[in-house]
Design an enzyme around this catalytic site. Sequence first.
Site, PDB file in Angstrom:
ATOM      1  N   GLU A  43       4.147  -1.520 -10.379  1.00  0.00           N
ATOM      2  CA  GLU A  43       3.539  -0.915  -9.195  1.00  0.00           C
ATOM      3  C   GLU A  43       2.306  -0.093  -9.544  1.00  0.00           C
ATOM      4  O   GLU A  43       1.322  -0.078  -8.797  1.00  0.00           O
ATOM      5  CB  GLU A  43       4.559  -0.063  -8.435  1.00  0.00           C
ATOM      6  CG  GLU A  43       5.699  -0.847  -7.804  1.00  0.00           C
ATOM      7  CD  GLU A  43       5.249  -1.814  -6.719  1.00  0.00           C
ATOM      8  OE1 GLU A  43       4.063  -1.762  -6.309  1.00  0.00           O
ATOM      9  OE2 GLU A  43       6.070  -2.627  -6.275  1.00  0.00           O
ATOM     10  N   TYR A 124       3.656   5.699  -1.882  1.00  0.00           N
ATOM     11  CA  TYR A 124       3.990   4.273  -1.970  1.00  0.00           C
ATOM     12  C   TYR A 124       4.826   3.950  -3.203  1.00  0.00           C
ATOM     13  O   TYR A 124       5.880   3.311  -3.101  1.00  0.00           O
ATOM     14  CB  TYR A 124       2.717   3.413  -1.974  1.00  0.00           C
ATOM     15  CG  TYR A 124       3.035   1.999  -2.374  1.00  0.00           C
ATOM     16  CD1 TYR A 124       3.733   1.156  -1.513  1.00  0.00           C
ATOM     17  CD2 TYR A 124       2.733   1.524  -3.648  1.00  0.00           C
ATOM     18  CE1 TYR A 124       4.096  -0.124  -1.889  1.00  0.00           C
ATOM     19  CE2 TYR A 124       3.086   0.250  -4.038  1.00  0.00           C
ATOM     20  CZ  TYR A 124       3.762  -0.575  -3.158  1.00  0.00           C
ATOM     21  OH  TYR A 124       4.141  -1.828  -3.542  1.00  0.00           O
ATOM     22  N   ASP A 142       2.470  -1.145   1.537  1.00  0.00           N
ATOM     23  CA  ASP A 142       1.273  -1.461   0.781  1.00  0.00           C
ATOM     24  C   ASP A 142       0.302  -2.194   1.703  1.00  0.00           C
ATOM     25  O   ASP A 142       0.505  -2.269   2.923  1.00  0.00           O
ATOM     26  CB  ASP A 142       1.602  -2.274  -0.472  1.00  0.00           C
ATOM     27  CG  ASP A 142       2.046  -3.701  -0.169  1.00  0.00           C
ATOM     28  OD1 ASP A 142       2.267  -4.033   1.024  1.00  0.00           O
ATOM     29  OD2 ASP A 142       2.175  -4.496  -1.117  1.00  0.00           O
TER      30      ASP A 142
END
Length: 340
Positions: A43, A124, A142
């Site tokens: 990520e 996020y 996202d």
Amino acid sequence: MSASEDSIPGRLLDWYDRHARALPWRSPPGSPAPDPYRVWLSEVMLQQTTTAAVAPYYARFLERWPTVDALAAADDAEVMAAWAGLGYYSRARNLIAAARAVAARGGFPDSEGELRALPGVGIYIAAAVAAIAFGRRAVVVDANVERVVSRLFAISAPLPGVRGEIRRWTDAITPASRAGDFAQAMMDLGATICTPRDPRCLLCPISGDCAAREEGEPARYPVRAAKKAKPLRRGTAFWVERNGAVWLVRRPGAGLLGGMRALPDDGWSARGDGAGERPGDWRDAGVVRHGFTHFELELAVRASRSAEPVGPGEWWPVSDLEAAGLPTVFAKAAVRALAD
């Protein structure tokens, strides 16, 4: 939540069970959750970067540093060099700091709040790790999810100001169970079906609920505010070569491209003519252009085989220049100097 909205998670998860993308940082649907280190690492790398670009970097990082403890013990310069080419180098500096924080506490925390306390981990990434690695219900948004939700509910206000509303709608359809699979299903839907242009609505498992499709113009969502032109900066990079080696410097630890090996430069002045003030036989090796988040850079490349080294640094073999891990803009400048 309406009956129609309530049906969205089930149909989307059924679709995901059949069509989930096989990605190196994922576990297939129905399998045990992946290692949080792998989820977090992917990520961080995927922020503002494509899956295709990240995949080889991810594989090399895992081969070199297979655990968060191994990454925590790594030399900063080696990690920064391995990151070279991915851009947004503050991510790499935060990666090192977060790995050391996780190693110090004995493992990753499993809640969004604790995850957000780690360097470089925002809303996020914290939600993604909590949901995907730990099975927590978390609202994961996202760019792909933004697009899907904007179309699903025909949210007409422009980005970025509407992100709070998008998050609220995403929260409304996020199920209590399989939140990680749901988040990845939304990402996959945006990446493969609900694409920026020419969305494949006939293949979408939730198209019957999509307000934008009902309007007939799904591709107009999400609405974006007009972009402002980026300012242009100019500067000069210096290629000093002797006996098959080039002079490289280490950029300051803080600031843009901090801690990276690089060619010496003039500080990216407005004039970009600093070579004229340096002794030596300089030749013009051309100009490279590179885009950063908030500005464009036009960098003149000056090369010399007789000039004195510029600033403190080290001689680096030209034949092994790739191993130096130059940021992309300086890698472009090196190509120009070598081609001249």
